[in-house]
Motif scaffolding. Structure first.
Motif, PDB file in Angstrom:
ATOM      1  N   LEU A  44       0.835  -1.194   0.000  1.00  0.00           N
ATOM      2  CA  LEU A  44       0.000   0.000   0.000  1.00  0.00           C
ATOM      3  C   LEU A  44       0.872   1.246   0.000  1.00  0.00           C
ATOM      4  N   ILE A  45       0.367   2.283  -0.623  1.00  0.00           N
ATOM      5  CA  ILE A  45       1.070   3.566  -0.638  1.00  0.00           C
ATOM      6  C   ILE A  45       0.815   4.276   0.677  1.00  0.00           C
ATOM      7  N   GLN A  46       1.896   4.689   1.313  1.00  0.00           N
ATOM      8  CA  GLN A  46       1.810   5.428   2.572  1.00  0.00           C
ATOM      9  C   GLN A  46       1.667   6.922   2.302  1.00  0.00           C
ATOM     10  N   SER A  47       2.494   7.413   1.373  1.00  0.00           N
ATOM     11  CA  SER A  47       2.441   8.841   1.038  1.00  0.00           C
ATOM     12  C   SER A  47       3.050   9.080  -0.335  1.00  0.00           C
ATOM     13  N   ILE A  48       2.694  10.222  -0.912  1.00  0.00           N
ATOM     14  CA  ILE A  48       3.280  10.673  -2.174  1.00  0.00           C
ATOM     15  C   ILE A  48       3.660  12.124  -1.964  1.00  0.00           C
ATOM     16  N   SER A  49       4.926  12.426  -2.166  1.00  0.00           N
ATOM     17  CA  SER A  49       5.389  13.806  -2.008  1.00  0.00           C
ATOM     18  C   SER A  49       6.065  14.268  -3.288  1.00  0.00           C
ATOM     19  N   THR A  50       6.286  15.562  -3.390  1.00  0.00           N
ATOM     20  CA  THR A  50       6.856  16.150  -4.600  1.00  0.00           C
ATOM     21  C   THR A  50       8.275  16.633  -4.346  1.00  0.00           C
ATOM     22  N   LEU A  51       9.168  16.311  -5.270  1.00  0.00           N
ATOM     23  CA  LEU A  51      10.521  16.881  -5.274  1.00  0.00           C
ATOM     24  C   LEU A  51      10.521  17.970  -6.342  1.00  0.00           C
ATOM     25  N   ALA A  52      10.203  19.187  -5.954  1.00  0.00           N
ATOM     26  CA  ALA A  52      10.044  20.281  -6.914  1.00  0.00           C
ATOM     27  C   ALA A  52      11.323  20.561  -7.694  1.00  0.00           C
ATOM     28  N   THR A  53      12.464  20.302  -7.091  1.00  0.00           N
ATOM     29  CA  THR A  53      13.733  20.624  -7.754  1.00  0.00           C
ATOM     30  C   THR A  53      13.946  19.823  -9.036  1.00  0.00           C
ATOM     31  N   THR A  60       6.195   6.708  -1.047  1.00  0.00           N
ATOM     32  CA  THR A  60       6.637   5.932   0.112  1.00  0.00           C
ATOM     33  C   THR A  60       5.640   4.801   0.326  1.00  0.00           C
ATOM     34  N   LEU A  61       6.163   3.585   0.330  1.00  0.00           N
ATOM     35  CA  LEU A  61       5.327   2.396   0.496  1.00  0.00           C
ATOM     36  C   LEU A  61       5.197   2.041   1.970  1.00  0.00           C
ATOM     37  N   GLY A  62       4.262   1.161   2.277  1.00  0.00           N
ATOM     38  CA  GLY A  62       4.026   0.743   3.653  1.00  0.00           C
ATOM     39  C   GLY A  62       5.256   0.165   4.328  1.00  0.00           C
ATOM     40  N   ALA A  75      -4.408   3.593 -10.117  1.00  0.00           N
ATOM     41  CA  ALA A  75      -5.553   2.864 -10.677  1.00  0.00           C
ATOM     42  C   ALA A  75      -5.941   1.779  -9.695  1.00  0.00           C
ATOM     43  N   ASP A  76      -6.249   2.206  -8.482  1.00  0.00           N
ATOM     44  CA  ASP A  76      -6.493   1.240  -7.413  1.00  0.00           C
ATOM     45  C   ASP A  76      -7.919   1.296  -6.866  1.00  0.00           C
ATOM     46  N   GLY A  77      -8.857   1.682  -7.700  1.00  0.00           N
ATOM     47  CA  GLY A  77     -10.268   1.531  -7.371  1.00  0.00           C
ATOM     48  C   GLY A  77     -10.898   2.669  -6.599  1.00  0.00           C
ATOM     49  N   GLY A  78     -12.141   2.437  -6.237  1.00  0.00           N
ATOM     50  CA  GLY A  78     -12.955   3.456  -5.583  1.00  0.00           C
ATOM     51  C   GLY A  78     -12.437   3.884  -4.226  1.00  0.00           C
ATOM     52  N   ASN A  79     -11.845   2.976  -3.475  1.00  0.00           N
ATOM     53  CA  ASN A  79     -11.259   3.314  -2.169  1.00  0.00           C
ATOM     54  C   ASN A  79      -9.751   3.462  -2.327  1.00  0.00           C
ATOM     55  N   SER A  80      -9.342   4.320  -3.228  1.00  0.00           N
ATOM     56  CA  SER A  80      -7.964   4.457  -3.666  1.00  0.00           C
ATOM     57  C   SER A  80      -7.019   4.963  -2.573  1.00  0.00           C
ATOM     58  N   HIS A  81      -6.001   4.150  -2.292  1.00  0.00           N
ATOM     59  CA  HIS A  81      -4.941   4.589  -1.379  1.00  0.00           C
ATOM     60  C   HIS A  81      -4.110   5.693  -2.040  1.00  0.00           C
ATOM     61  N   SER A  82      -3.975   5.628  -3.365  1.00  0.00           N
ATOM     62  CA  SER A  82      -3.219   6.661  -4.084  1.00  0.00           C
ATOM     63  C   SER A  82      -3.895   8.020  -3.930  1.00  0.00           C
ATOM     64  N   ARG A  83      -5.206   8.053  -4.092  1.00  0.00           N
ATOM     65  CA  ARG A  83      -5.947   9.311  -3.968  1.00  0.00           C
ATOM     66  C   ARG A  83      -5.847   9.847  -2.548  1.00  0.00           C
ATOM     67  N   CYS A  84      -5.961   8.963  -1.566  1.00  0.00           N
ATOM     68  CA  CYS A  84      -5.848   9.401  -0.167  1.00  0.00           C
ATOM     69  C   CYS A  84      -4.448   9.942   0.134  1.00  0.00           C
ATOM     70  N   ALA A  85      -3.429   9.319  -0.470  1.00  0.00           N
ATOM     71  CA  ALA A  85      -2.044   9.732  -0.206  1.00  0.00           C
ATOM     72  C   ALA A  85      -1.771  11.152  -0.661  1.00  0.00           C
ATOM     73  N   VAL A  86      -2.479  11.628  -1.664  1.00  0.00           N
ATOM     74  CA  VAL A  86      -2.284  13.006  -2.135  1.00  0.00           C
ATOM     75  C   VAL A  86      -3.441  13.908  -1.718  1.00  0.00           C
ATOM     76  N   ALA A  87      -4.330  13.367  -0.863  1.00  0.00           N
ATOM     77  CA  ALA A  87      -5.477  14.112  -0.329  1.00  0.00           C
ATOM     78  C   ALA A  87      -6.313  14.747  -1.436  1.00  0.00           C
ATOM     79  N   LEU A  88      -6.551  13.982  -2.487  1.00  0.00           N
ATOM     80  CA  LEU A  88      -7.370  14.449  -3.595  1.00  0.00           C
ATOM     81  C   LEU A  88      -8.837  14.401  -3.180  1.00  0.00           C
ATOM     82  N   ALA A  89      -9.493  15.538  -3.227  1.00  0.00           N
ATOM     83  CA  ALA A  89     -10.885  15.622  -2.783  1.00  0.00           C
ATOM     84  C   ALA A  89     -11.820  15.015  -3.825  1.00  0.00           C
ATOM     85  N   THR A  90     -12.884  14.425  -3.343  1.00  0.00           N
ATOM     86  CA  THR A  90     -13.916  13.904  -4.220  1.00  0.00           C
ATOM     87  C   THR A  90     -15.269  14.362  -3.695  1.00  0.00           C
TER      88      THR A  90
END
Length: 143
Positions: A44-53, A60-62, A75-90
């Motif tokens: 599972l994805i724990q977090s996704i962060s940006t390296l702006a440089t 970051t994985l579990g 592409a991990d479905g309706g209860n997407s861990h990827s979406r939660c990791a970037v706090a994408l609102a729905t």
């Protein structure tokens, strides 16, 4: 009654009904041509962060393992861990509708023709399933 013919629109088809597994298989087959690609990640994805440089993302994985990439496809479905990791609102709401979808085999061939009827209980459609090369298979949708 309304009749549509793809010849009136200059095309060979008005559209296609393709099962999700067939689309996924074709996408995975095409992606397998790349050696710098992770197609499956059992963690599972724990977090996704940006390296702006460098314009990249750090996933970051579990397990604590980190992956650095320019593109992340969640592409991990309706209860997407990827979406939660970037706090994408729905936004979600109940349409108060339901549907029945099934595959049916008919006595007569579909002749590459879709049928739709608007009945009091809702639209009913018979859509040819072409992937099995069986001219008797339809996808039935009643909503």
């Amino acid at each position: 009654r309304m009749y549509f013919d793809c010849a009136n629109f200059g095309g060979l088809n008005l559209g296609h009904i393709v099962e999700n597994g067939v689309v996924q298989g074709a996408a995975i087959a095409a992606l397998c041509n790349y050696d710098n690609l992770i197609l499956q990640c059992p963690e599972l994805i724990q977090s996704i962060s940006t390296l702006a440089t460098i314009g990249a993302r750090v996933v970051t994985l579990g397990s604590g393992k980190e992956l650095c990439t320019r593109l992340v496809i969640g592409a991990d479905g309706g209860n997407s861990h990827s979406r939660c990791a970037v706090a994408l609102a729905t936004r979600e709401w109940d349409y108060r509708r339901s549907a029945i979808v099934a595959s049916v085999k008919t006595e007569n061939t579909h002749r590459d023709t879709a049928w739709q009827s608007f009945i009091p209980s809702g639209p009913l459609a018979l859509l040819p399933l072409l992937m099995f090369h069986d001219a008797h298979l339809y996808s039935l949708m009643w909503s």
